[in-house]
Design an enzyme around this catalytic site. Structure first.
Site, PDB file in Angstrom:
ATOM      1  N   GLY A   9       0.866  -1.219   0.114  1.00  0.00           N
ATOM      2  CA  GLY A   9       0.119   0.068   0.144  1.00  0.00           C
ATOM      3  C   GLY A   9       0.973   1.097   0.129  1.00  0.00           C
ATOM      4  O   GLY A   9       1.798   1.312  -0.164  1.00  0.00           O
ATOM      5  N   HIS A 175       4.545   5.818  20.037  1.00  0.00           N
ATOM      6  CA  HIS A 175       4.385   6.244  18.986  1.00  0.00           C
ATOM      7  C   HIS A 175       2.970   6.829  18.875  1.00  0.00           C
ATOM      8  O   HIS A 175       1.965   6.142  18.603  1.00  0.00           O
ATOM      9  CB  HIS A 175       4.601   5.393  17.661  1.00  0.00           C
ATOM     10  CG  HIS A 175       4.158   5.953  16.509  1.00  0.00           C
ATOM     11  ND1 HIS A 175       4.672   7.241  15.834  1.00  0.00           N
ATOM     12  CD2 HIS A 175       3.494   5.592  15.371  1.00  0.00           C
ATOM     13  CE1 HIS A 175       4.269   7.456  14.688  1.00  0.00           C
ATOM     14  NE2 HIS A 175       3.330   6.608  14.241  1.00  0.00           N
TER      15      HIS A 175
HETATM   16  N1  LIG Z   1       5.093   3.263  12.254  1.00  0.00           N
HETATM   17  C1  LIG Z   1       4.721   4.565  11.825  1.00  0.00           C
HETATM   18  O1  LIG Z   1       5.304   5.502  12.151  1.00  0.00           O
HETATM   19  C2  LIG Z   1       3.599   4.358  10.446  1.00  0.00           C
HETATM   20  C3  LIG Z   1       3.614   5.552   9.516  1.00  0.00           C
HETATM   21  C4  LIG Z   1       2.702   5.450   8.669  1.00  0.00           C
HETATM   22  C5  LIG Z   1       1.620   4.394   8.600  1.00  0.00           C
HETATM   23  N2  LIG Z   1       1.679   3.473   9.435  1.00  0.00           N
HETATM   24  C6  LIG Z   1       0.802   2.119   9.394  1.00  0.00           C
HETATM   25  O2  LIG Z   1       1.453   1.330   8.468  1.00  0.00           O
HETATM   26  C7  LIG Z   1       0.008   0.652   7.964  1.00  0.00           C
HETATM   27  C8  LIG Z   1       0.035   0.563   6.490  1.00  0.00           C
HETATM   28  O3  LIG Z   1      -0.378   1.837   6.290  1.00  0.00           O
HETATM   29  P1  LIG Z   1      -0.670   2.336   4.712  1.00  0.00           P
HETATM   30  O4  LIG Z   1      -0.802   3.747   4.770  1.00  0.00           O
HETATM   31  O5  LIG Z   1       0.223   1.629   3.900  1.00  0.00           O
HETATM   32  O6  LIG Z   1      -1.678   1.501   4.470  1.00  0.00           O
HETATM   33  P2  LIG Z   1      -2.539   0.982   2.685  1.00  0.00           P
HETATM   34  O7  LIG Z   1      -4.107   0.623   3.237  1.00  0.00           O
HETATM   35  O8  LIG Z   1      -2.177   1.909   1.845  1.00  0.00           O
HETATM   36  O9  LIG Z   1      -1.855  -0.311   2.595  1.00  0.00           O
HETATM   37  C9  LIG Z   1      -1.835  -1.430   3.490  1.00  0.00           C
HETATM   38  C10 LIG Z   1      -1.739  -2.716   2.706  1.00  0.00           C
HETATM   39  O10 LIG Z   1      -1.681  -3.958   3.316  1.00  0.00           O
HETATM   40  C11 LIG Z   1      -2.166  -4.839   2.524  1.00  0.00           C
HETATM   41  N3  LIG Z   1      -2.782  -5.945   3.567  1.00  0.00           N
HETATM   42  C12 LIG Z   1      -3.637  -5.940   4.296  1.00  0.00           C
HETATM   43  N4  LIG Z   1      -3.565  -7.056   5.064  1.00  0.00           N
HETATM   44  C13 LIG Z   1      -2.586  -7.895   4.674  1.00  0.00           C
HETATM   45  C14 LIG Z   1      -1.896  -9.339   4.892  1.00  0.00           C
HETATM   46  N5  LIG Z   1      -2.684 -10.123   5.506  1.00  0.00           N
HETATM   47  N6  LIG Z   1      -1.164  -9.491   4.155  1.00  0.00           N
HETATM   48  C15 LIG Z   1      -0.437  -8.855   3.083  1.00  0.00           C
HETATM   49  N7  LIG Z   1      -0.863  -7.398   2.943  1.00  0.00           N
HETATM   50  C16 LIG Z   1      -2.009  -7.381   3.515  1.00  0.00           C
HETATM   51  C17 LIG Z   1      -3.391  -4.064   2.019  1.00  0.00           C
HETATM   52  O11 LIG Z   1      -3.970  -4.827   0.777  1.00  0.00           O
HETATM   53  C18 LIG Z   1      -2.887  -2.796   1.658  1.00  0.00           C
HETATM   54  O12 LIG Z   1      -2.303  -2.985   0.525  1.00  0.00           O
HETATM   55  C19 LIG Z   1      -1.121   1.182   8.627  1.00  0.00           C
HETATM   56  O13 LIG Z   1      -1.352   0.257   9.722  1.00  0.00           O
HETATM   57  C20 LIG Z   1      -0.489   2.361   8.946  1.00  0.00           C
HETATM   58  O14 LIG Z   1      -1.389   2.878  10.246  1.00  0.00           O
HETATM   59  C21 LIG Z   1       2.642   3.490  10.279  1.00  0.00           C
HETATM   60  O1  LIG Z   2      -0.717   8.727  11.995  1.00  0.00           O
HETATM   61  C1  LIG Z   2      -0.849   7.555  11.570  1.00  0.00           C
HETATM   62  O2  LIG Z   2      -1.991   7.112  11.649  1.00  0.00           O
HETATM   63  C2  LIG Z   2      -0.047   7.218  10.711  1.00  0.00           C
HETATM   64  C3  LIG Z   2       1.503   6.998  11.500  1.00  0.00           C
HETATM   65  O3  LIG Z   2       1.704   6.504  12.714  1.00  0.00           O
HETATM   66  C4  LIG Z   2       2.113   8.432  11.273  1.00  0.00           C
HETATM   67  O4  LIG Z   2       2.583   8.916  12.373  1.00  0.00           O
HETATM   68  O5  LIG Z   2       2.081   8.968  10.406  1.00  0.00           O
END
Ligand SMILES: NC(=O)c1ccc[n+]([C@@H]2O[C@H](COP(=O)([O-])OP(=O)(O)OC[C@H]3O[C@@H](n4cnc5c(N)ncnc54)[C@H](O)[C@@H]3O)[C@@H](O)[C@H]2O)c1
Ligand SMILES: O=C(O)C[C@H](O)C(=O)O
EC number: 1.1.1.37
Length: 312
Positions: A9, A175
């Site tokens: 994603g 976080h």
């Molecule tokens: N740690 C951080 O600082 C941080 C920063 C940004 C986003 N995130 C988190 O990262 C995650 C992804 O965010 P995103 O914007 O890429 O979301 P997104 O919806 O664009 O992408 C997530 C992807 O995961 C795939 N997916 C779901 N279940 C799956 C599985 N069982 N196996 C393989 N793929 C699977 C989906 O098909 C999708 O393409 C979210 O939980 C978001 O909150 C964390």
């Molecule tokens: O804020 C969110 O949900 C995604 C991620 O943890 C971020 O800090 O960008």
């Protein structure tokens, strides 16, 4: 070295694309559960290679973990992002099951892989992956501090009118809104930040950093991906190149900072063996109290995971 990114994603595809541009890997495997998503974004990134002049091949697969076999590093970004009005913690029930099943598959095909978790709620999803992978905690950790600190540095650069490259900073804790920016450990070209930014402006920047993720969620309707994807890629690079970088990373604590059995953002040395050292800062009483408050919140959400019907 072989690297896999699970979840193609916004964040996962960005991470894979940044890794391709940094051109220190021959191949990156990008996996998603949604048919065609990983294959399409991998193909697009390969077609970008002649333009942006890199040789890294990104291979996209749909839910075929055999193609990820013997990965040295795996980045887990699979899971739902939040929408406006949600907290990261609201994602736990859906994302815990995703992270658990993904970690099981990853570990089956790459038992020695270092696992970098990105999915939210980050601290607890990292804990979930740790419980599932059943490997040393030095090999299972989370990406958040690099992102949060980058936001803090970017806001400071705007305020000071300097390059963000010249701002060094550390941010600790969970976080989320209880994260702990550390002005005492923030310098601008070697100059203490307190000599360049007034106290009220600094406090405003700290508060904006704490909600930096939510600010973007409100603007976009989903969460950020450019900086998160790049942050995860930076961690991969430190491991693959054995750079011994010092980064804030969500790590398992066993007594450091007086905290036990908790995943929390702390400064670490990151190299070929994963977390090679946890650095203990000489925090003052105010900083210690803020860290303990953050730890308390993370522990509460860890307890939610432990009490879930299908615990990791
Ligand atoms: N740690 C951080 O600082 C941080 C920063 C940004 C986003 N995130 C988190 O990262 C995650 C992804 O965010 P995103 O914007 O890429 O979301 P997104 O919806 O664009 O992408 C997530 C992807 O995961 C795939 N997916 C779901 N279940 C799956 C599985 N069982 N196996 C393989 N793929 C699977 C989906 O098909 C999708 O393409 C979210 O939980 C978001 O909150 C964390
Ligand atoms: O804020 C969110 O949900 C995604 C991620 O943890 C971020 O800090 O960008």
């Amino acid at each position: 070295m072989k690297v896999t990114v699970v979840g193609a994603g916004n964040v996962g595809a960005t991470c894979a694309n940044v890794l391709a541009h940094r051109d220190f890997l021959q191949e990156v495997v990008l996996l998603d559960i949604k048919e065609g998503t990983a294959e399409g974004k991998a193909l697009d990134t390969w077609q970008q290679a002649p333009i942006d002049y890199y040789s890294t091949k990104v291979t996209g697969v749909t839910n075929d973990y055999s193609k990820t076999a013997n990965s040295d590093v795996v980045v887990i970004t699979s899971g739902l992002p939040r929408k406006p009005g949600m907290s990261r913690d609201d994602l736990i029930s859906t994302n815990a099951n995703i992270v658990k099943s993904v970690t099981e598959n990853v570990t089956k095909f790459s038992p020695d892989a270092i696992i970098i978790v990105v999915s939210n709620p980050l601290d607890v999803m990292t804990y979930c992956a740790y419980l599932t992978a059943k490997k040393d905690s030095s090999k299972v950790f989370g990406m958040a501090g690099i992102l949060d600190t980058a936001r803090y540095r970017a806001f400071l650069a705007d305020e000071i009118g300097c390059s963000p490259k010249d701002i060094q900073a550390i941010l600790m804790g969970g976080h989320g809104d209880t994260m702990v920016p550390l002005p005492r450990y923030t310098t601008v070209g070697g100059i203490p930040v307190t000599e360049l930014v007034a106290a009220d402006k600094l406090e405003a920047i700290i508060q904006r950093t704490k909600v930096g993720g939510g600010e973007i969620v409100n603007l976009l309707g989903t969460s950020a991906w450019y900086a998160p994807g790049a942050a995860a890629a930076q961690m991969v690079e430190a491991i693959v190149k054995d750079e011994k970088r010092i980064f804030p990373v969500c790590a398992w604590l066993t007594g450091e900072y007086g905290l036990n059995n908790i995943y929390l953002g702390v400064p670490v040395v990151l190299g070929k063996d994963g977390i090679e050292k946890i650095i203990e800062l000489q925090l003052n009483n105010e900083e210690k109290a803020l860290l303990e408050t953050s730890a308390k919140h993370v522990k509460e959400v860890m307890d939610v995971l432990d009490n879930m019907k299908t615990p990791a």
